[in-house]
Scaffold this active site. Structure first.
Site, mmCIF file in Angstrom:
data_model
loop_
_atom_site.group_PDB
_atom_site.id
_atom_site.type_symbol
_atom_site.label_atom_id
_atom_site.label_comp_id
_atom_site.label_asym_id
_atom_site.label_seq_id
_atom_site.Cartn_x
_atom_site.Cartn_y
_atom_site.Cartn_z
ATOM 1 N N GLY A 30 81.505 92.626 48.520
ATOM 2 C CA GLY A 30 80.557 91.751 49.209
ATOM 3 C C GLY A 30 79.124 92.250 49.165
ATOM 4 O O GLY A 30 78.785 93.157 48.423
ATOM 5 N N HIS A 36 76.919 91.357 40.664
ATOM 6 C CA HIS A 36 78.173 90.653 40.966
ATOM 7 C C HIS A 36 78.153 89.246 40.356
ATOM 8 O O HIS A 36 79.150 88.792 39.791
ATOM 9 C CB HIS A 36 78.337 90.464 42.477
ATOM 10 N N GLN A 148 80.150 97.564 34.106
ATOM 11 C CA GLN A 148 79.975 98.874 33.477
ATOM 12 C C GLN A 148 79.204 99.836 34.394
ATOM 13 O O GLN A 148 79.296 101.050 34.248
ATOM 14 C CB GLN A 148 79.241 98.687 32.129
ATOM 15 N N LYS A 149 78.476 99.274 35.358
ATOM 16 C CA LYS A 149 77.764 100.098 36.364
ATOM 17 C C LYS A 149 78.679 101.179 36.933
ATOM 18 O O LYS A 149 78.261 102.304 37.162
ATOM 19 C CB LYS A 149 77.264 99.162 37.465
ATOM 20 N N GLN A 153 85.192 103.851 37.254
ATOM 21 C CA GLN A 153 86.123 102.846 37.794
ATOM 22 C C GLN A 153 86.712 102.018 36.644
ATOM 23 O O GLN A 153 87.921 101.743 36.610
ATOM 24 C CB GLN A 153 85.372 101.950 38.774
#
Ligand code: AMP
Length: 295
Positions: A30, A36, A148-149, A153
């Site tokens: 969020g 996003h 990709q930031k 992850q």
């Protein structure tokens, strides 16, 4: 657009879609920004049904991290997702995802989970892998979109998809940046005006690292790290956590400068812990992100 808050309703809703309809999924915490939204836009183009989750996952925060103060503005998020024609937003409570008695976690092992971000944030990738697997199970997407930031992850989730034979295609999109280069992040909201100016140093450090990489001195990886470190040290408001050159898949440190490679940086600026990276792809081209120009 439907907003669903329980796992039961979400599973019911998912079962209504025919196998022929491609379902896309974007997982977020969020406080949405243009990074996003680039995932949401791409997901909208490539799928018949698009689902977005908004869930601040307690399992991926350490005890002294910013879980309690993580920024949120659900009405604004929903407004933006509605405008992008999202079909379903899943906003569960922590109790929905981790009900009493919950004990089963996904534990990524080795350097991929324990080095770089994993070293600074013990248990972080266990929390990430667990929630992403649970969300995949609930939403059952054909395609899932990640930025990709958050390079590590991406590597952890890609490995999990392979290791656990998950039937989902990952789509990894470039980092979206402010016009001056700062990578967009919900945590940028923690920065005051002076810290915001200072925060550009992460991007500058990556640029310096890339130049050193391309110059190819005999010192090899240490020269790149030195270029990044030196840039951050020159900014008194920034406190370097790490500057590293790693393999983008295994996250092992690179012994020599070759493609593919990841230049990684993490630093604290005021109250915000920020991360960023440049990716040198296997074909020798760089993914340094996309600058937003229009406002
Ligand atoms: P978060 O809400 O921080 O968990 O991020 C949700 C998704 O958006 C993750 O896949 C992130 O990698 C991605 N994301 C966050 N910031 C950016 C950005 N600046 N550019 C592209 N993707 C991003």
């Amino acid at each position: 657009m439907q907003v669903i808050t329980t796992v039961r309703e979400m599973v019911d809703e998912r079962s209504k879609y025919a196998g022929s309809q491609r379902v896309g999924f974007v997982a977020t915490m969020g406080y949405l920004h243009k990074g996003h939204l680039s995932l949401v836009r791409q997901g909208r183009k490539e799928n018949e049904i698009l689902m977005v989750s908004i869930f601040v996952n307690p399992a991926q925060f350490g005890p002294h991290e910013d879980l309690g103060s993580y920024p949120h503005d659900l009405p604004h998020d929903l407004h933006m997702l509605e405008a992008l024609d999202v079909d379903i937003v899943f906003t569960p409570t922590p109790e929905e995802i981790y009900p009493p008695g919950f004990v089963t976690y996904v534990e990524p092992a080795g350097p991929l989970a324990t080095e770089a971000e994993g070293a600074s944030r013990p248990g972080h990738f266990r929390g990430v892998a667990t929630v992403v697997l649970k969300l995949f199970q609930i939403v059952q997407p054909h395609q899932a979109y990640f930025g990709q930031k958050d390079a590590q992850q991406v590597a952890v989730i890609s490995r999990m998809v392979t290791d656990l034979n998950l039937p989902v295609k990952l789509r990894i999109l470039s980092t979206i940046r402010e016009a001056d280069g700062l990578a967009m992040s919900s945590r940028n909201a923690y920065l005051d005006a002076e810290e915001r100016t200072a925060a550009i140093v992460l991007y500058r450090a990556l640029q310096a690292g890339r130049m050193a990489f391309e110059a190819h001195t005999e010192e090899e990886p240490p020269a790149v790290v030195k270029a990044m470190t030196g840039t951050v040290l020159a900014e008194p408001r920034a406190h370097l956590d790490y500057a590293q050159v790693r393999d983008p898949h295994s996250f092992m440190p690179l012994e020599e400068l070759r493609a593919p490679a990841l230049l990684l940086i993490a630093a604290k600026v005021g109250p915000a812990r920020l991360i960023d990276n440049f990716l040198l792809r296997a074909d020798g081209s760089w993914d340094t992100g996309i600058h937003v120009t229009e406002h």
